[in-house]
Design a protein around this motif. Structure first.
Motif, PDB file in Angstrom:
ATOM      1  N   ILE A 204      13.870  12.228  -8.409  1.00  0.00           N
ATOM      2  CA  ILE A 204      13.923  12.402  -6.961  1.00  0.00           C
ATOM      3  C   ILE A 204      12.713  13.205  -6.476  1.00  0.00           C
ATOM      4  O   ILE A 204      12.080  12.851  -5.479  1.00  0.00           O
ATOM      5  N   LYS A 205      12.361  14.268  -7.200  1.00  0.00           N
ATOM      6  CA  LYS A 205      11.211  15.095  -6.803  1.00  0.00           C
ATOM      7  C   LYS A 205       9.914  14.300  -6.837  1.00  0.00           C
ATOM      8  O   LYS A 205       9.068  14.429  -5.943  1.00  0.00           O
ATOM      9  N   VAL A 206       9.730  13.485  -7.875  1.00  0.00           N
ATOM     10  CA  VAL A 206       8.498  12.700  -7.970  1.00  0.00           C
ATOM     11  C   VAL A 206       8.421  11.690  -6.838  1.00  0.00           C
ATOM     12  O   VAL A 206       7.381  11.547  -6.173  1.00  0.00           O
ATOM     13  N   TRP A 207       9.516  10.986  -6.582  1.00  0.00           N
ATOM     14  CA  TRP A 207       9.495   9.965  -5.533  1.00  0.00           C
ATOM     15  C   TRP A 207       9.374  10.592  -4.145  1.00  0.00           C
ATOM     16  O   TRP A 207       8.736  10.016  -3.256  1.00  0.00           O
ATOM     17  N   GLN A 208       9.947  11.762  -3.945  1.00  0.00           N
ATOM     18  CA  GLN A 208       9.783  12.445  -2.656  1.00  0.00           C
ATOM     19  C   GLN A 208       8.309  12.742  -2.383  1.00  0.00           C
ATOM     20  O   GLN A 208       7.864  12.692  -1.236  1.00  0.00           O
ATOM     21  N   SER A 209       7.560  13.029  -3.443  1.00  0.00           N
ATOM     22  CA  SER A 209       6.139  13.325  -3.256  1.00  0.00           C
ATOM     23  C   SER A 209       5.364  12.100  -2.774  1.00  0.00           C
ATOM     24  O   SER A 209       4.256  12.225  -2.264  1.00  0.00           O
ATOM     25  N   LEU A 210       5.967  10.915  -2.909  1.00  0.00           N
ATOM     26  CA  LEU A 210       5.348   9.676  -2.436  1.00  0.00           C
ATOM     27  C   LEU A 210       5.822   9.301  -1.035  1.00  0.00           C
ATOM     28  O   LEU A 210       5.451   8.249  -0.513  1.00  0.00           O
ATOM     29  N   GLY A 211       6.666  10.142  -0.441  1.00  0.00           N
ATOM     30  CA  GLY A 211       7.074   9.930   0.943  1.00  0.00           C
ATOM     31  C   GLY A 211       8.342   9.137   1.147  1.00  0.00           C
ATOM     32  O   GLY A 211       8.727   8.874   2.290  1.00  0.00           O
TER      33      GLY A 211
ATOM     34  N   LYS B  11       0.857  -1.185   0.000  1.00  0.00           N
ATOM     35  CA  LYS B  11       0.000   0.000   0.000  1.00  0.00           C
ATOM     36  C   LYS B  11       0.891   1.232   0.000  1.00  0.00           C
ATOM     37  O   LYS B  11       2.100   1.152   0.251  1.00  0.00           O
ATOM     38  N   VAL B  12       0.284   2.369  -0.297  1.00  0.00           N
ATOM     39  CA  VAL B  12       1.044   3.613  -0.407  1.00  0.00           C
ATOM     40  C   VAL B  12       1.811   3.911   0.878  1.00  0.00           C
ATOM     41  O   VAL B  12       2.961   4.361   0.843  1.00  0.00           O
ATOM     42  N   GLU B  13       1.211   3.644   1.995  1.00  0.00           N
ATOM     43  CA  GLU B  13       1.845   3.951   3.285  1.00  0.00           C
ATOM     44  C   GLU B  13       3.156   3.200   3.482  1.00  0.00           C
ATOM     45  O   GLU B  13       4.023   3.645   4.244  1.00  0.00           O
ATOM     46  N   ASP B  14       3.320   2.066   2.808  1.00  0.00           N
ATOM     47  CA  ASP B  14       4.560   1.284   2.940  1.00  0.00           C
ATOM     48  C   ASP B  14       5.765   1.988   2.320  1.00  0.00           C
ATOM     49  O   ASP B  14       6.912   1.625   2.599  1.00  0.00           O
ATOM     50  N   LEU B  15       5.495   2.987   1.469  1.00  0.00           N
ATOM     51  CA  LEU B  15       6.590   3.726   0.837  1.00  0.00           C
ATOM     52  C   LEU B  15       7.167   4.803   1.749  1.00  0.00           C
ATOM     53  O   LEU B  15       8.316   5.209   1.589  1.00  0.00           O
ATOM     54  N   ILE B  16       6.383   5.243   2.702  1.00  0.00           N
ATOM     55  CA  ILE B  16       6.780   6.395   3.516  1.00  0.00           C
ATOM     56  C   ILE B  16       8.029   6.076   4.345  1.00  0.00           C
ATOM     57  O   ILE B  16       8.070   5.108   5.096  1.00  0.00           O
ATOM     58  N   GLY B  17       9.058   6.901   4.129  1.00  0.00           N
ATOM     59  CA  GLY B  17      10.290   6.781   4.895  1.00  0.00           C
ATOM     60  C   GLY B  17      11.274   5.748   4.395  1.00  0.00           C
ATOM     61  O   GLY B  17      12.395   5.665   4.919  1.00  0.00           O
ATOM     62  N   ILE B  18      10.913   4.967   3.389  1.00  0.00           N
ATOM     63  CA  ILE B  18      11.838   3.931   2.913  1.00  0.00           C
ATOM     64  C   ILE B  18      12.997   4.592   2.173  1.00  0.00           C
ATOM     65  O   ILE B  18      12.824   5.557   1.418  1.00  0.00           O
ATOM     66  N   LYS B  19      14.212   4.101   2.407  1.00  0.00           N
ATOM     67  CA  LYS B  19      15.404   4.653   1.751  1.00  0.00           C
ATOM     68  C   LYS B  19      15.542   4.022   0.367  1.00  0.00           C
ATOM     69  O   LYS B  19      15.965   2.882   0.225  1.00  0.00           O
ATOM     70  N   LEU B  20      15.154   4.788  -0.637  1.00  0.00           N
ATOM     71  CA  LEU B  20      15.083   4.289  -2.013  1.00  0.00           C
ATOM     72  C   LEU B  20      16.282   4.742  -2.815  1.00  0.00           C
ATOM     73  O   LEU B  20      16.513   5.943  -2.987  1.00  0.00           O
TER      74      LEU B  20
END
Length: 320
Positions: free
Chosen positions: A170-177, A152-161
């Motif tokens: 980077i800007k697009v992925w930052q918008s996903l947390g 789910k979307v919440e699983d992306l928040i804070g993950i070191k990608l």
């Protein structure tokens, strides 16, 4: 049949009487990646057709995408098989062709790239980058790897990608947390192994050829970007060639690009199955989750079209 015989005779005559040509080609990708395969196929075909009169030296997986692009622009190498770096650096206004969630599929990309927008991008790459664009290859959709399940979307928040050093991505992925970790391609495996990054994104042949199954447990099918490979040639090298050699190189490259594109289209599911055999757990996100991800990314993408890609709009690109 008569036309085919004339072509064969022309190639044979060129091989015997033409001048010797040496081409140094590079790719930042490892053996087993589709762009490395395509580069090897180009060498094999052109050397066979010219009886070795045109000889190609290969440099595989030694330099980063950034270094490969500089080397090709400066003539240190004559040709590169690479990602979107030539567009990003020399035609940045048109880099939306290689950004998340914008291009629908390879056919959509070709309509854009071979249309007015793409022709302007090619002209800028020629003028500012000193390179001729001589082919593109479908690399497959980019997917997500991680050491925790992404459902789910919440699983992306804070993950070191781990991301390539590409500011728009980077800007697009930052918008996903996510927490972006910009890492050059040659350091990808080590960054994941050492824990500097917890996740990555990339096309399936990148995931496979870099052996990410050794350092990542999950493969999440996000299809967030239609991956493209670009082949560019140092313009002074290309322009020094005879008209016949220029046409020969373009014709063989078109054949190689078609072969590589069809190979990926035919084998994406097989690569996923092979990654499963090697231990990766595959997660298929439902359409509701994918739609929510796209919606969360939308404000960042619209802002990029205003500030970074002002030559067109997202709606105009989608309409092509």
């Amino acid at each position: 049949m008569r036309k085919f015989v004339l072509v064969v005779l022309l190639v044979s005559t060129m091989a015997v009487f033409g001048s010797q040509v040496f081409i140094k080609a590079t790719t930042p990708f490892q053996k087993g990646h589709i762009l490395a395969d395509a580069m090897e196929m180009f060498k094999e075909k052109i050397e066979a057709l010219t009886n070795g009169r045109i000889a190609v030296e290969l440099q595989i997986g030694i330099v980063s995408e950034e270094e490969a692009n500089v080397q090709c622009s400066q003539g240190i190498v004559d040709m590169q098989f690479t990602g979107g770096r030539p567009v990003e650096v020399f035609a940045p206004e048109y880099f939306f062709v290689n950004a998340p969630f914008i291009i629908k599929d390879y056919e959509h990309f070709l309509r854009v790239w071979n249309g007015p927008l793409g022709e302007k991008a090619k002209a800028m790459i020629s003028e500012k980058g000193n390179m001729v664009c001589i082919g593109t290859i479908y690399r497959g959709y980019r997917q997500f790897t991680s050491n925790k399940p992404i459902q789910k979307v919440e699983d992306l928040i804070g993950i070191k990608l781990r991301l390539p050093v590409v500011q728009t991505w980077i800007k697009v992925w930052q918008s996903l947390g996510v927490e972006p970790v910009p890492v050059p391609l040659p350091e990808l495996y080590q960054a994941l192994k050492e824990g500097r990054a917890e996740a990555s994104e990339g096309d399936l042949t990148q995931i496979y050829s870099f052996k990410l199954y050794e350092v990542q447990s999950y493969l999440t099918l996000t299809n967030h970007l239609c991956g493209i490979g670009w082949i560019t040639m140092y313009r002074p090298t290309f322009e020094k060639l005879s008209a016949e050699d220029q046409e020969l190189i373009k014709a063989i490259m078109a054949e190689v690009c078609n072969w590589a594109t069809e190979k990926i289209k035919d084998n994406e599911n097989n690569i996923i199955a092979e990654l499963q055999k090697l231990g990766m757990k595959v997660i298929v996100l439902n359409e509701d989750v994918l739609q929510k991800i796209r919606e969360m990314a939308e404000p960042a993408i619209e802002e990029l079209f205003k500030t970074t890609w002002p030559v067109t709009t997202w709606a105009e690109v989608l309409a092509q």
